[in-house]
Design a protein around this motif. Structure first.
Motif, PDB file in Angstrom:
ATOM      1  N   LEU A  78      13.509  53.674   7.499  1.00  0.00           N
ATOM      2  CA  LEU A  78      13.976  52.483   6.805  1.00  0.00           C
ATOM      3  C   LEU A  78      15.484  52.360   7.028  1.00  0.00           C
ATOM      4  N   LEU A  79      15.877  51.366   7.817  1.00  0.00           N
ATOM      5  CA  LEU A  79      17.283  51.174   8.138  1.00  0.00           C
ATOM      6  C   LEU A  79      18.006  50.364   7.068  1.00  0.00           C
ATOM      7  N   ARG A  80      17.294  49.397   6.493  1.00  0.00           N
ATOM      8  CA  ARG A  80      17.944  48.526   5.512  1.00  0.00           C
ATOM      9  C   ARG A  80      16.894  47.797   4.700  1.00  0.00           C
ATOM     10  N   ARG A  81      17.134  47.679   3.417  1.00  0.00           N
ATOM     11  CA  ARG A  81      16.317  46.837   2.558  1.00  0.00           C
ATOM     12  C   ARG A  81      17.193  45.698   2.072  1.00  0.00           C
ATOM     13  N   ILE A  82      16.771  44.458   2.337  1.00  0.00           N
ATOM     14  CA  ILE A  82      17.583  43.276   2.063  1.00  0.00           C
ATOM     15  C   ILE A  82      16.953  42.483   0.927  1.00  0.00           C
ATOM     16  N   PRO A  83      17.482  42.579  -0.300  1.00  0.00           N
ATOM     17  CA  PRO A  83      16.923  41.803  -1.411  1.00  0.00           C
ATOM     18  C   PRO A  83      17.160  40.310  -1.197  1.00  0.00           C
ATOM     19  N   LEU A  84      16.112  39.530  -1.409  1.00  0.00           N
ATOM     20  CA  LEU A  84      16.166  38.084  -1.217  1.00  0.00           C
ATOM     21  C   LEU A  84      15.618  37.368  -2.438  1.00  0.00           C
ATOM     22  N   LEU A  85      16.074  36.133  -2.608  1.00  0.00           N
ATOM     23  CA  LEU A  85      15.492  35.224  -3.576  1.00  0.00           C
ATOM     24  C   LEU A  85      14.869  34.057  -2.819  1.00  0.00           C
ATOM     25  N   GLN A  86      13.673  33.666  -3.231  1.00  0.00           N
ATOM     26  CA  GLN A  86      12.978  32.545  -2.593  1.00  0.00           C
ATOM     27  C   GLN A  86      13.023  31.339  -3.537  1.00  0.00           C
ATOM     28  N   ALA A 197      20.108  37.909  -2.379  1.00  0.00           N
ATOM     29  CA  ALA A 197      20.195  37.975  -3.839  1.00  0.00           C
ATOM     30  C   ALA A 197      21.631  38.135  -4.310  1.00  0.00           C
ATOM     31  N   GLU A 198      22.457  38.761  -3.480  1.00  0.00           N
ATOM     32  CA  GLU A 198      23.852  39.006  -3.873  1.00  0.00           C
ATOM     33  C   GLU A 198      24.754  37.796  -3.664  1.00  0.00           C
ATOM     34  N   ASN A 199      24.255  36.770  -2.976  1.00  0.00           N
ATOM     35  CA  ASN A 199      25.081  35.600  -2.651  1.00  0.00           C
ATOM     36  C   ASN A 199      25.036  34.606  -3.812  1.00  0.00           C
ATOM     37  N   THR A 200      25.745  34.922  -4.873  1.00  0.00           N
ATOM     38  CA  THR A 200      25.695  34.106  -6.088  1.00  0.00           C
ATOM     39  C   THR A 200      26.223  32.693  -5.873  1.00  0.00           C
ATOM     40  N   LEU A 205      24.682  26.933  -5.678  1.00  0.00           N
ATOM     41  CA  LEU A 205      24.601  25.663  -4.959  1.00  0.00           C
ATOM     42  C   LEU A 205      23.157  25.172  -4.913  1.00  0.00           C
ATOM     43  N   TYR A 206      22.225  26.041  -4.534  1.00  0.00           N
ATOM     44  CA  TYR A 206      20.834  25.619  -4.407  1.00  0.00           C
ATOM     45  C   TYR A 206      20.274  25.176  -5.761  1.00  0.00           C
ATOM     46  N   GLU A 207      20.644  25.883  -6.798  1.00  0.00           N
ATOM     47  CA  GLU A 207      20.173  25.480  -8.128  1.00  0.00           C
ATOM     48  C   GLU A 207      20.750  24.120  -8.521  1.00  0.00           C
ATOM     49  N   SER A 208      22.007  23.878  -8.157  1.00  0.00           N
ATOM     50  CA  SER A 208      22.617  22.584  -8.493  1.00  0.00           C
ATOM     51  C   SER A 208      21.957  21.432  -7.734  1.00  0.00           C
ATOM     52  N   LEU A 209      21.368  21.733  -6.580  1.00  0.00           N
ATOM     53  CA  LEU A 209      20.688  20.705  -5.788  1.00  0.00           C
ATOM     54  C   LEU A 209      19.254  20.475  -6.253  1.00  0.00           C
ATOM     55  N   GLY A 210      18.776  21.307  -7.156  1.00  0.00           N
ATOM     56  CA  GLY A 210      17.423  21.127  -7.678  1.00  0.00           C
ATOM     57  C   GLY A 210      16.405  22.118  -7.163  1.00  0.00           C
ATOM     58  N   PHE A 211      16.825  23.062  -6.332  1.00  0.00           N
ATOM     59  CA  PHE A 211      15.890  24.104  -5.903  1.00  0.00           C
ATOM     60  C   PHE A 211      15.570  25.008  -7.091  1.00  0.00           C
ATOM     61  N   ARG A 212      14.330  25.509  -7.119  1.00  0.00           N
ATOM     62  CA  ARG A 212      13.885  26.349  -8.224  1.00  0.00           C
ATOM     63  C   ARG A 212      13.521  27.733  -7.724  1.00  0.00           C
ATOM     64  N   LEU A 213      13.998  28.751  -8.437  1.00  0.00           N
ATOM     65  CA  LEU A 213      13.676  30.129  -8.069  1.00  0.00           C
ATOM     66  C   LEU A 213      12.186  30.360  -8.241  1.00  0.00           C
ATOM     67  N   ARG A 214      11.568  30.870  -7.192  1.00  0.00           N
ATOM     68  CA  ARG A 214      10.136  31.155  -7.248  1.00  0.00           C
ATOM     69  C   ARG A 214       9.820  32.643  -7.201  1.00  0.00           C
ATOM     70  N   LEU A 215      10.596  33.407  -6.414  1.00  0.00           N
ATOM     71  CA  LEU A 215      10.195  34.787  -6.150  1.00  0.00           C
ATOM     72  C   LEU A 215      11.404  35.640  -5.805  1.00  0.00           C
ATOM     73  N   SER A 216      11.421  36.845  -6.332  1.00  0.00           N
ATOM     74  CA  SER A 216      12.360  37.869  -5.875  1.00  0.00           C
ATOM     75  C   SER A 216      11.613  38.757  -4.888  1.00  0.00           C
ATOM     76  N   THR A 217      12.146  38.913  -3.684  1.00  0.00           N
ATOM     77  CA  THR A 217      11.430  39.642  -2.638  1.00  0.00           C
ATOM     78  C   THR A 217      12.449  40.439  -1.829  1.00  0.00           C
TER      79      THR A 217
END
Length: 224
Positions: A78-86, A197-200, A205-217
């Motif tokens: 395992l070289l890297r685990r990259i936390p993401l928000l969808q 996930a770390e890119n607050t 910005l995405y939340e202000s545009l109306g995108f909705r958090l669906r999944l932490s992956t």
């Protein structure tokens, strides 16, 4: 309860609309190496599935898999685990942009250079084949772009949203993101995207545009 197609987005794409791109060995699938590093495994991969993924990767190569919820077996590093928000964009106010131009194969060298300078995520010589890419030029030079990556039935992922550092703060990336989303909506599909996930700042910005958090992956970068 059946899983949602976005829960395992890579596999949903490679067994769905982007199946023509899929390279397969057993139950493991991947995009061509010059298109995307993504590899798809079953939801509960066994030893044979991991062996097939290693064969698809080839000697000395790394692969990127959607977090299957299990640790890779012995023989994998395992070289890297990259936390993401969808995020999904069912209700966003997307709109075309009069300055946006459709990018094509002749634009790939400039697109690769912009991606290399700004690091929006994997962008390779054939990534442009995955969907529509739009750009904004200034005096003939590409200064911002955004486009489509994974395609799942009813869904299109927005990706490679990036702006030359000298042109940041002018809203170009946001305009292109909304223009790409408008094209997706015109085809009767729903945009979605992933963000570190770390890119607050991007999350806000995405939340202000109306995108909705669906999944932490997460994505796992692995070497067999």
């Amino acid at each position: 309860m059946p899983s949602h197609p976005l829960d395992h987005a890579i596999r949903s794409a490679l067994t769905g609309p982007q199946a023509p791109f899929a390279l397969r060995r057993g139950n493991a699938l991947r995009y061509p190496a010059d298109m995307s590093p993504f590899v798809a495994l079953p939801e509960r991969p066994d030893a044979a599935d991991w062996a097939d993924a290693a064969a698809l990767a080839g000697p000395g190569a790394t692969v990127t898999v959607g977090d299957p919820g299990v640790e890779p077996p012995q023989g994998w590093e395992l070289l890297r685990r990259i936390p993401l928000l969808q995020f999904t964009g069912e209700g966003i106010a997307a709109a075309p942009d009069e300055e946006a131009v459709r990018l094509g194969l002749d634009d790939v060298p400039e697109m690769l250079a912009l991606a290399e300078a700004t690091r929006p995520g994997p962008f390779l010589p054939r990534t442009i084949e995955m969907g529509t890419y739009l750009g904004i030029r200034h005096e003939g030079r590409l200064v911002a772009m955004a486009g489509e990556r994974m395609h799942i039935a009813g869904w299109r992922e927005i990706s490679a949203v990036c702006t030359d550092r000298r042109w940041r703060g002018k809203g170009l990336g946001t305009r292109l993101l909304l223009a790409v989303a408008a094209g997706i909506q015109e085809r009767g599909e729903t945009p979605f995207l992933h963000v570190l996930a770390e890119n607050t700042k991007a999350v806000g910005l995405y939340e202000s545009l109306g995108f909705r958090l669906r999944l932490s992956t997460a994505l796992l970068v692995l070497a067999p």
